[in-house]
Design an enzyme around this catalytic site. Structure first.
Site, short mmCIF file in Angstrom:
data_model
loop_
_atom_site.label_atom_id
_atom_site.label_comp_id
_atom_site.label_asym_id
_atom_site.label_seq_id
_atom_site.Cartn_x
_atom_site.Cartn_y
_atom_site.Cartn_z
N HIS A 198 0.83 -1.20 0.00
CA HIS A 198 0.00 0.00 0.00
C HIS A 198 0.87 1.26 0.00
CE1 HIS A 198 -3.89 -2.12 1.55
NE2 HIS A 198 -3.46 -2.58 0.40
N GLU A 225 1.10 3.87 1.96
CA GLU A 225 1.76 4.26 3.22
C GLU A 225 3.06 3.49 3.41
OE1 GLU A 225 -1.31 3.31 2.63
OE2 GLU A 225 -2.72 3.93 4.16
N TRP A 263 -15.73 5.38 -39.59
CA TRP A 263 -15.65 5.82 -38.21
C TRP A 263 -16.29 7.19 -38.06
CZ3 TRP A 263 -14.17 2.15 -35.00
CH2 TRP A 263 -13.34 1.14 -35.48
N SER A 285 -21.03 2.81 -38.93
CA SER A 285 -20.51 3.74 -37.92
C SER A 285 -18.99 3.85 -37.96
CB SER A 285 -20.97 3.28 -36.54
OG SER A 285 -20.45 2.01 -36.27
N ASP A 318 -20.18 -5.28 -35.47
CA ASP A 318 -18.77 -4.87 -35.57
C ASP A 318 -17.78 -6.02 -35.41
OD1 ASP A 318 -19.83 -2.38 -35.76
OD2 ASP A 318 -19.11 -1.65 -33.81
C1 AOF Z 1 -4.51 1.69 2.36
N1 AOF Z 1 -3.54 2.11 1.53
O1 AOF Z 1 -2.60 2.20 -0.48
C2 AOF Z 1 -4.66 1.09 -0.29
C3 AOF Z 1 -5.71 0.73 0.61
O2 AOF Z 1 -5.85 -6.68 -0.51
P1 AOF Z 1 -5.12 -5.50 0.03
O3 AOF Z 1 -4.29 -5.78 1.24
O4 AOF Z 1 -4.31 -4.76 -1.03
O5 AOF Z 1 -6.23 -4.47 0.53
C4 AOF Z 1 -7.05 -3.81 -0.35
C5 AOF Z 1 -7.99 -2.89 0.40
O6 AOF Z 1 -7.23 -1.96 1.18
C6 AOF Z 1 -8.87 -2.04 -0.53
O7 AOF Z 1 -10.10 -2.66 -0.79
C7 AOF Z 1 -9.06 -0.77 0.30
O8 AOF Z 1 -10.07 -0.93 1.28
C8 AOF Z 1 -7.71 -0.64 1.01
N2 AOF Z 1 -6.79 0.07 0.14
N3 AOF Z 1 -5.60 1.07 1.89
O9 AOF Z 1 -4.38 1.87 3.58
C9 AOF Z 1 -3.55 1.84 0.22
N4 AOF Z 1 -4.69 0.76 -1.60
ZN ZN Z 2 -3.22 -0.25 3.76
#
Ligand code: AOF
Ligand code: ZN
Length: 373
Positions: free
Chosen positions: A55, A57, A178, A176, A208
Protein backbone atom coordinates in the site's frame (compact mmCIF):
# COMPACT_ATOMS: atom_id res chain seq x y z
CA UNK A 1 -9.63 18.15 16.04
CA UNK A 2 -6.97 20.25 14.34
CA UNK A 3 -7.45 21.65 10.85
CA UNK A 4 -4.98 21.07 8.04
CA UNK A 5 -2.36 23.84 7.71
CA UNK A 6 -1.17 25.35 4.42
CA UNK A 7 1.90 23.04 4.50
CA UNK A 8 -0.39 20.08 5.21
CA UNK A 9 -2.51 20.93 2.19
CA UNK A 10 0.52 21.16 -0.09
CA UNK A 11 1.79 17.71 0.98
CA UNK A 12 -1.68 16.24 0.72
CA UNK A 13 -2.09 17.63 -2.80
CA UNK A 14 1.17 15.86 -3.68
CA UNK A 15 -0.13 12.61 -2.16
CA UNK A 16 -3.24 12.88 -4.35
CA UNK A 17 -1.04 13.51 -7.41
CA UNK A 18 1.07 10.43 -6.57
CA UNK A 19 -2.07 8.31 -6.34
CA UNK A 20 -2.63 8.84 -10.08
CA UNK A 21 0.37 6.63 -10.83
CA UNK A 22 -1.79 3.66 -9.88
CA UNK A 23 -4.56 4.34 -12.43
CA UNK A 24 -5.08 1.24 -14.58
CA UNK A 25 -2.74 -0.77 -12.31
CA UNK A 26 -4.24 -0.88 -8.82
CA UNK A 27 -7.89 -1.42 -9.81
CA UNK A 28 -10.26 -2.71 -8.53
CA UNK A 29 -8.32 -1.49 -5.48
CA UNK A 30 -8.36 2.27 -4.96
CA UNK A 31 -5.50 4.45 -6.17
CA UNK A 32 -3.70 5.88 -3.16
CA UNK A 33 -0.72 8.18 -2.70
CA UNK A 34 1.28 9.03 0.43
CA UNK A 35 3.99 11.47 1.53
CA UNK A 36 6.06 11.46 4.74
CA UNK A 37 7.32 14.94 5.68
CA UNK A 38 8.62 17.07 8.51
CA UNK A 39 7.30 20.59 8.00
CA UNK A 40 8.28 21.59 4.46
CA UNK A 41 10.77 18.75 3.98
CA UNK A 42 9.64 15.58 2.20
CA UNK A 43 11.33 12.42 3.53
CA UNK A 44 9.58 9.82 1.42
CA UNK A 45 6.87 9.36 -1.19
CA UNK A 46 4.91 6.34 -2.36
CA UNK A 47 1.75 5.07 -3.97
CA UNK A 48 -0.20 1.85 -4.32
CA UNK A 49 1.29 0.72 -7.60
CA UNK A 50 -0.36 -2.57 -8.32
CA UNK A 51 -3.24 -4.79 -7.22
CA UNK A 52 -1.90 -7.13 -4.53
CA UNK A 53 1.21 -5.00 -4.01
CA UNK A 54 2.22 -2.90 -0.98
CA UNK A 55 0.00 0.00 0.00
CA UNK A 56 0.93 3.66 -0.47
CA UNK A 57 1.76 4.26 3.22
CA UNK A 58 4.17 1.30 3.33
CA UNK A 59 5.93 2.48 0.16
CA UNK A 60 6.24 6.06 1.46
CA UNK A 61 7.56 4.89 4.85
CA UNK A 62 9.98 2.54 3.06
CA UNK A 63 11.26 5.47 0.98
CA UNK A 64 12.33 7.27 4.19
CA UNK A 65 15.31 4.93 4.47
CA UNK A 66 14.93 4.10 8.17
CA UNK A 67 15.07 7.71 9.41
CA UNK A 68 13.57 8.64 12.76
CA UNK A 69 9.95 9.56 12.00
CA UNK A 70 8.84 10.63 15.49
CA UNK A 71 8.48 14.24 14.34
CA UNK A 72 7.11 13.36 10.90
CA UNK A 73 3.59 13.57 9.50
CA UNK A 74 2.16 10.98 7.10
CA UNK A 75 -0.07 12.42 4.37
CA UNK A 76 -2.31 9.92 2.66
CA UNK A 77 -5.06 10.33 0.08
CA UNK A 78 -7.22 7.52 1.57
CA UNK A 79 -7.64 6.52 5.20
CA UNK A 80 -5.14 3.81 6.20
CA UNK A 81 -6.40 0.23 6.30
CA UNK A 82 -6.34 -1.95 9.39
CA UNK A 83 -7.13 -5.32 7.81
CA UNK A 84 -5.02 -8.24 6.67
CA UNK A 85 -5.65 -8.51 2.92
CA UNK A 86 -3.06 -9.15 0.22
CA UNK A 87 -0.78 -7.14 2.55
CA UNK A 88 -0.64 -6.50 6.34
CA UNK A 89 -2.47 -3.50 7.90
CA UNK A 90 -1.07 -0.03 7.22
CA UNK A 91 -1.99 0.98 10.77
CA UNK A 92 0.67 -1.50 12.01
CA UNK A 93 3.26 -0.06 9.63
CA UNK A 94 2.47 3.51 10.74
CA UNK A 95 2.75 2.65 14.43
CA UNK A 96 5.92 0.57 13.90
CA UNK A 97 7.52 3.53 12.09
CA UNK A 98 6.81 5.75 15.12
CA UNK A 99 4.72 8.25 13.13
CA UNK A 100 2.59 10.38 15.49
CA UNK A 101 0.59 12.50 13.07
CA UNK A 102 -1.51 11.43 10.04
CA UNK A 103 -3.36 13.72 7.61
CA UNK A 104 -6.03 12.00 5.50
CA UNK A 105 -7.79 13.27 2.37
CA UNK A 106 -10.71 10.82 2.01
CA UNK A 107 -12.55 7.99 3.72
CA UNK A 108 -12.51 4.33 2.65
CA UNK A 109 -16.19 3.28 2.46
CA UNK A 110 -15.49 -0.47 2.47
CA UNK A 111 -17.08 -2.37 5.34
CA UNK A 112 -13.72 -3.44 6.78
CA UNK A 113 -12.35 0.13 6.77
CA UNK A 114 -14.83 3.03 7.34
CA UNK A 115 -12.90 4.82 10.06
CA UNK A 116 -11.65 1.71 11.87
CA UNK A 117 -8.00 2.35 10.99
CA UNK A 118 -8.28 5.94 12.16
CA UNK A 119 -9.86 4.74 15.42
CA UNK A 120 -6.93 2.38 16.04
CA UNK A 121 -4.40 5.14 15.38
CA UNK A 122 -6.26 7.60 17.64
CA UNK A 123 -6.39 5.02 20.42
CA UNK A 124 -2.61 4.78 20.16
CA UNK A 125 -2.36 8.57 20.58
CA UNK A 126 -1.67 9.41 16.95
CA UNK A 127 -3.03 12.81 15.96
CA UNK A 128 -5.45 12.52 13.02
CA UNK A 129 -6.31 15.42 10.73
CA UNK A 130 -9.06 15.02 8.12
CA UNK A 131 -8.95 17.30 5.11
CA UNK A 132 -12.10 18.90 3.78
CA UNK A 133 -13.12 21.04 0.82
CA UNK A 134 -11.45 20.81 -2.56
CA UNK A 135 -8.67 18.37 -1.52
CA UNK A 136 -11.10 15.91 0.03
CA UNK A 137 -13.29 16.21 -3.06
CA UNK A 138 -10.45 15.57 -5.52
CA UNK A 139 -9.33 12.55 -3.48
CA UNK A 140 -12.86 11.12 -3.66
CA UNK A 141 -13.10 11.81 -7.39
CA UNK A 142 -9.97 9.73 -8.00
CA UNK A 143 -11.71 6.65 -6.64
CA UNK A 144 -15.27 6.87 -7.92
CA UNK A 145 -15.27 3.25 -9.12
CA UNK A 146 -13.86 1.93 -5.86
CA UNK A 147 -16.35 4.00 -3.88
CA UNK A 148 -19.46 2.98 -5.84
CA UNK A 149 -18.42 -0.67 -5.75
CA UNK A 150 -17.77 -0.51 -2.01
CA UNK A 151 -21.12 1.15 -1.32
CA UNK A 152 -23.44 -0.66 -3.73
CA UNK A 153 -21.61 -3.84 -4.78
CA UNK A 154 -22.11 -2.75 -8.40
CA UNK A 155 -19.47 -1.43 -10.80
CA UNK A 156 -19.10 2.22 -11.70
CA UNK A 157 -20.27 2.78 -15.28
CA UNK A 158 -18.59 5.08 -17.77
CA UNK A 159 -20.67 5.38 -20.94
CA UNK A 160 -18.70 6.30 -24.04
CA UNK A 161 -20.06 7.08 -27.47
CA UNK A 162 -19.14 8.98 -30.62
CA UNK A 163 -21.81 11.04 -32.34
CA UNK A 164 -22.14 13.45 -35.22
CA UNK A 165 -23.16 17.10 -34.96
CA UNK A 166 -26.74 15.98 -35.55
CA UNK A 167 -26.54 13.51 -32.67
CA UNK A 168 -26.27 10.26 -34.66
CA UNK A 169 -24.06 7.29 -33.80
CA UNK A 170 -24.62 5.43 -37.08
CA UNK A 171 -26.12 6.00 -40.55
CA UNK A 172 -29.60 4.76 -41.43
CA UNK A 173 -27.91 1.53 -42.59
CA UNK A 174 -26.02 1.09 -39.34
CA UNK A 175 -22.60 2.14 -40.65
CA UNK A 176 -20.51 3.74 -37.92
CA UNK A 177 -16.90 3.30 -39.01
CA UNK A 178 -15.65 5.82 -38.21
CA UNK A 179 -17.45 8.73 -36.67
CA UNK A 180 -14.75 9.84 -34.22
CA UNK A 181 -11.19 10.52 -35.38
CA UNK A 182 -7.99 8.54 -34.77
CA UNK A 183 -6.99 10.55 -31.68
CA UNK A 184 -10.40 10.03 -30.07
CA UNK A 185 -10.27 6.31 -30.76
CA UNK A 186 -6.82 6.05 -29.25
CA UNK A 187 -7.98 7.90 -26.14
CA UNK A 188 -10.86 5.43 -25.83
CA UNK A 189 -8.32 2.58 -25.88
CA UNK A 190 -6.58 4.23 -22.90
CA UNK A 191 -9.92 4.28 -21.10
CA UNK A 192 -10.31 0.56 -21.84
CA UNK A 193 -6.91 -0.01 -20.25
CA UNK A 194 -7.96 1.84 -17.10
CA UNK A 195 -11.16 -0.11 -16.27
CA UNK A 196 -11.88 -3.62 -15.00
CA UNK A 197 -14.22 -4.48 -17.89
CA UNK A 198 -15.55 -3.23 -21.22
CA UNK A 199 -19.19 -3.96 -22.09
CA UNK A 200 -21.31 -3.94 -25.26
CA UNK A 201 -24.66 -5.31 -26.38
CA UNK A 202 -25.17 -8.19 -28.79
CA UNK A 203 -26.24 -5.81 -31.62
CA UNK A 204 -22.83 -4.12 -31.60
CA UNK A 205 -21.08 -7.48 -31.20
CA UNK A 206 -22.81 -8.85 -34.31
CA UNK A 207 -22.40 -5.70 -36.43
CA UNK A 208 -18.77 -4.87 -35.57
CA UNK A 209 -17.28 -8.24 -34.50
CA UNK A 210 -14.95 -6.31 -32.15
CA UNK A 211 -12.15 -7.62 -29.92
CA UNK A 212 -12.77 -5.07 -27.13
CA UNK A 213 -9.13 -5.16 -26.07
CA UNK A 214 -7.07 -2.09 -25.18
CA UNK A 215 -4.70 -1.64 -28.10
CA UNK A 216 -2.28 1.00 -26.87
CA UNK A 217 1.24 0.74 -25.43
CA UNK A 218 1.93 0.01 -21.77
CA UNK A 219 -1.32 -1.79 -20.97
CA UNK A 220 -0.84 -3.27 -17.52
CA UNK A 221 -3.84 -5.57 -17.67
CA UNK A 222 -6.48 -6.10 -20.37
CA UNK A 223 -10.03 -5.38 -19.19
CA UNK A 224 -12.42 -8.30 -19.04
CA UNK A 225 -14.95 -8.23 -21.87
CA UNK A 226 -18.68 -8.41 -21.25
CA UNK A 227 -21.41 -8.92 -23.85
CA UNK A 228 -25.07 -8.43 -22.93
CA UNK A 229 -26.66 -11.10 -25.09
CA UNK A 230 -30.11 -12.13 -23.74
CA UNK A 231 -30.61 -14.95 -26.23
CA UNK A 232 -26.98 -16.14 -26.42
CA UNK A 233 -26.68 -15.26 -30.08
CA UNK A 234 -22.94 -14.52 -29.98
CA UNK A 235 -21.27 -16.86 -32.51
CA UNK A 236 -18.46 -19.01 -31.16
CA UNK A 237 -16.54 -17.95 -34.26
CA UNK A 238 -16.66 -14.25 -33.24
CA UNK A 239 -13.41 -12.46 -32.37
CA UNK A 240 -14.75 -11.94 -28.85
CA UNK A 241 -15.03 -15.69 -28.29
CA UNK A 242 -11.85 -16.58 -30.17
CA UNK A 243 -9.79 -14.40 -27.80
CA UNK A 244 -11.07 -15.95 -24.57
CA UNK A 245 -7.84 -17.82 -23.88
CA UNK A 246 -6.03 -14.46 -23.65
CA UNK A 247 -8.69 -12.14 -22.23
CA UNK A 248 -11.70 -13.44 -20.29
CA UNK A 249 -15.14 -13.04 -21.85
CA UNK A 250 -18.37 -12.90 -19.87
CA UNK A 251 -21.68 -13.32 -21.71
CA UNK A 252 -24.76 -12.08 -19.86
CA UNK A 253 -27.86 -13.96 -20.98
CA UNK A 254 -31.49 -14.07 -19.83
CA UNK A 255 -33.51 -17.14 -18.87
CA UNK A 256 -34.80 -17.21 -22.46
CA UNK A 257 -31.39 -18.20 -23.85
CA UNK A 258 -31.22 -21.69 -25.37
CA UNK A 259 -29.18 -24.16 -23.34
CA UNK A 260 -27.43 -25.43 -26.47
CA UNK A 261 -26.13 -21.92 -27.19
CA UNK A 262 -24.92 -21.18 -23.65
CA UNK A 263 -23.27 -24.63 -23.50
CA UNK A 264 -21.43 -23.87 -26.74
CA UNK A 265 -20.23 -20.50 -25.42
CA UNK A 266 -19.01 -22.11 -22.20
CA UNK A 267 -17.29 -24.90 -24.10
CA UNK A 268 -15.48 -22.19 -26.09
CA UNK A 269 -14.17 -20.67 -22.84
CA UNK A 270 -16.67 -17.88 -22.12
CA UNK A 271 -18.29 -17.46 -18.73
CA UNK A 272 -22.08 -17.29 -18.96
CA UNK A 273 -24.09 -15.31 -16.39
CA UNK A 274 -27.85 -15.52 -16.22
CA UNK A 275 -29.43 -12.17 -15.30
CA UNK A 276 -33.02 -12.41 -14.14
CA UNK A 277 -35.58 -9.65 -13.70
CA UNK A 278 -38.93 -8.63 -15.09
CA UNK A 279 -37.61 -5.98 -17.46
CA UNK A 280 -34.34 -4.91 -19.05
CA UNK A 281 -33.28 -2.35 -16.43
CA UNK A 282 -33.88 -4.94 -13.69
CA UNK A 283 -31.76 -7.46 -15.61
CA UNK A 284 -29.02 -4.86 -16.05
CA UNK A 285 -28.95 -4.29 -12.28
CA UNK A 286 -28.94 -8.04 -11.62
CA UNK A 287 -26.05 -8.47 -14.06
CA UNK A 288 -24.12 -5.62 -12.44
CA UNK A 289 -24.60 -7.22 -9.01
CA UNK A 290 -23.04 -10.41 -10.36
CA UNK A 291 -20.22 -8.60 -12.16
CA UNK A 292 -19.52 -6.58 -9.01
CA UNK A 293 -19.29 -9.74 -6.93
CA UNK A 294 -16.66 -11.00 -9.40
CA UNK A 295 -14.45 -8.05 -8.47
CA UNK A 296 -15.39 -5.82 -11.40
CA UNK A 297 -15.55 -2.28 -9.95
CA UNK A 298 -15.53 -0.29 -13.19
CA UNK A 299 -17.02 -0.80 -16.65
CA UNK A 300 -16.54 1.15 -19.85
CA UNK A 301 -19.92 0.82 -21.59
CA UNK A 302 -19.41 1.20 -25.32
CA UNK A 303 -23.01 0.82 -26.50
CA UNK A 304 -24.90 0.26 -28.57
CA UNK A 305 -27.82 2.62 -28.01
CA UNK A 306 -30.21 -0.14 -26.94
CA UNK A 307 -28.00 -1.45 -24.12
CA UNK A 308 -26.93 2.04 -23.08
CA UNK A 309 -30.61 3.02 -22.84
CA UNK A 310 -31.29 0.06 -20.54
CA UNK A 311 -28.36 1.13 -18.33
CA UNK A 312 -29.73 4.68 -18.21
CA UNK A 313 -33.22 3.42 -17.37
CA UNK A 314 -31.64 1.29 -14.64
CA UNK A 315 -30.05 4.43 -13.17
CA UNK A 316 -26.60 2.91 -13.46
CA UNK A 317 -24.69 5.33 -15.70
CA UNK A 318 -22.27 7.34 -13.58
CA UNK A 319 -20.31 9.27 -16.16
CA UNK A 320 -20.77 10.04 -19.87
CA UNK A 321 -18.01 10.80 -22.37
CA UNK A 322 -19.25 11.72 -25.83
CA UNK A 323 -17.06 12.49 -28.78
CA UNK A 324 -18.71 15.05 -31.05
CA UNK A 325 -17.44 14.62 -34.60
CA UNK A 326 -17.54 17.38 -37.23
CA UNK A 327 -20.01 15.70 -39.60
CA UNK A 328 -23.74 15.36 -40.23
CA UNK A 329 -25.63 12.22 -41.26
CA UNK A 330 -29.32 13.04 -41.21
CA UNK A 331 -31.87 10.29 -41.58
CA UNK A 332 -34.89 9.71 -39.37
CA UNK A 333 -33.88 6.11 -38.67
CA UNK A 334 -30.19 6.87 -38.02
CA UNK A 335 -29.58 6.03 -34.37
CA UNK A 336 -29.06 8.19 -31.28
CA UNK A 337 -26.50 7.37 -28.57
CA UNK A 338 -29.14 6.38 -26.00
CA UNK A 339 -32.44 4.58 -26.48
CA UNK A 340 -34.39 2.75 -23.75
CA UNK A 341 -37.61 4.13 -22.27
CA UNK A 342 -36.20 7.48 -21.25
CA UNK A 343 -38.07 9.96 -19.10
CA UNK A 344 -41.45 11.46 -19.84
CA UNK A 345 -40.95 15.04 -18.72
CA UNK A 346 -38.07 17.51 -18.66
CA UNK A 347 -38.60 17.76 -14.92
CA UNK A 348 -37.49 14.10 -14.70
CA UNK A 349 -34.30 14.62 -16.76
CA UNK A 350 -31.13 13.09 -15.38
CA UNK A 351 -29.12 16.22 -14.88
CA UNK A 352 -25.34 16.22 -14.97
CA UNK A 353 -23.34 17.44 -11.98
CA UNK A 354 -20.54 18.71 -14.22
CA UNK A 355 -20.08 19.36 -17.93
CA UNK A 356 -16.65 19.71 -19.58
CA UNK A 357 -15.52 20.06 -23.14
CA UNK A 358 -12.09 19.72 -24.76
CA UNK A 359 -10.81 19.29 -28.31
CA UNK A 360 -9.41 15.85 -29.22
CA UNK A 361 -7.99 15.90 -32.75
CA UNK A 362 -10.83 17.21 -34.91
CA UNK A 363 -13.50 16.12 -32.44
CA UNK A 364 -14.77 17.62 -29.22
CA UNK A 365 -14.86 15.46 -26.13
CA UNK A 366 -17.83 16.27 -23.92
CA UNK A 367 -17.70 14.75 -20.43
CA UNK A 368 -20.45 14.79 -17.87
CA UNK A 369 -20.46 13.35 -14.40
CA UNK A 370 -23.97 12.24 -13.43
CA UNK A 371 -23.28 11.06 -9.89
CA UNK A 372 -20.69 11.25 -7.19
CA UNK A 373 -19.84 8.48 -4.81
C1 AOF B 1 -4.51 1.69 2.36
N1 AOF B 1 -3.54 2.11 1.53
O1 AOF B 1 -2.60 2.20 -0.48
C2 AOF B 1 -4.66 1.09 -0.29
C3 AOF B 1 -5.71 0.73 0.61
O2 AOF B 1 -5.85 -6.68 -0.51
P1 AOF B 1 -5.12 -5.50 0.03
O3 AOF B 1 -4.29 -5.78 1.24
O4 AOF B 1 -4.31 -4.76 -1.03
O5 AOF B 1 -6.23 -4.47 0.53
C4 AOF B 1 -7.05 -3.81 -0.35
C5 AOF B 1 -7.99 -2.89 0.40
O6 AOF B 1 -7.23 -1.96 1.18
C6 AOF B 1 -8.87 -2.04 -0.53
O7 AOF B 1 -10.10 -2.66 -0.79
C7 AOF B 1 -9.06 -0.77 0.30
O8 AOF B 1 -10.07 -0.93 1.28
C8 AOF B 1 -7.71 -0.64 1.01
N2 AOF B 1 -6.79 0.07 0.14
N3 AOF B 1 -5.60 1.07 1.89
O9 AOF B 1 -4.38 1.87 3.58
C9 AOF B 1 -3.55 1.84 0.22
N4 AOF B 1 -4.69 0.76 -1.60
ZN1 ZN C 1 -3.22 -0.25 3.76
Amino acid sequence: MQAATKTDRAHLARAIELARNGIGRANPNPVVGAVVAIDGTVLGEGWHDELGGPHAEVNAIGACGGRDLAAATLYVSLEPCCHHGATPPCTDAILAAGIRRVVVASDDPTEKASGRGLGILRDEGVEIVLADGELAHSARLLNQAFRKHARTGRPWILFKSAMTLDGKVATRDGDSKWISGVESRELAHHWRASVDAVAIGIGTALTDDPQLTARVEHVHRQPRRVVFDSLARLPVSSQLVCLTADVPLIVVVSRAAARSETDALEAAGAEVLVATGENEPARVRAALDQLGSRGIASILLEGGPHLAGAFLDAGEIDEVRLFLAPMLLGGRSARDPLEGEGVERIAEAISALTLDCEPVGEDLLISARLREW
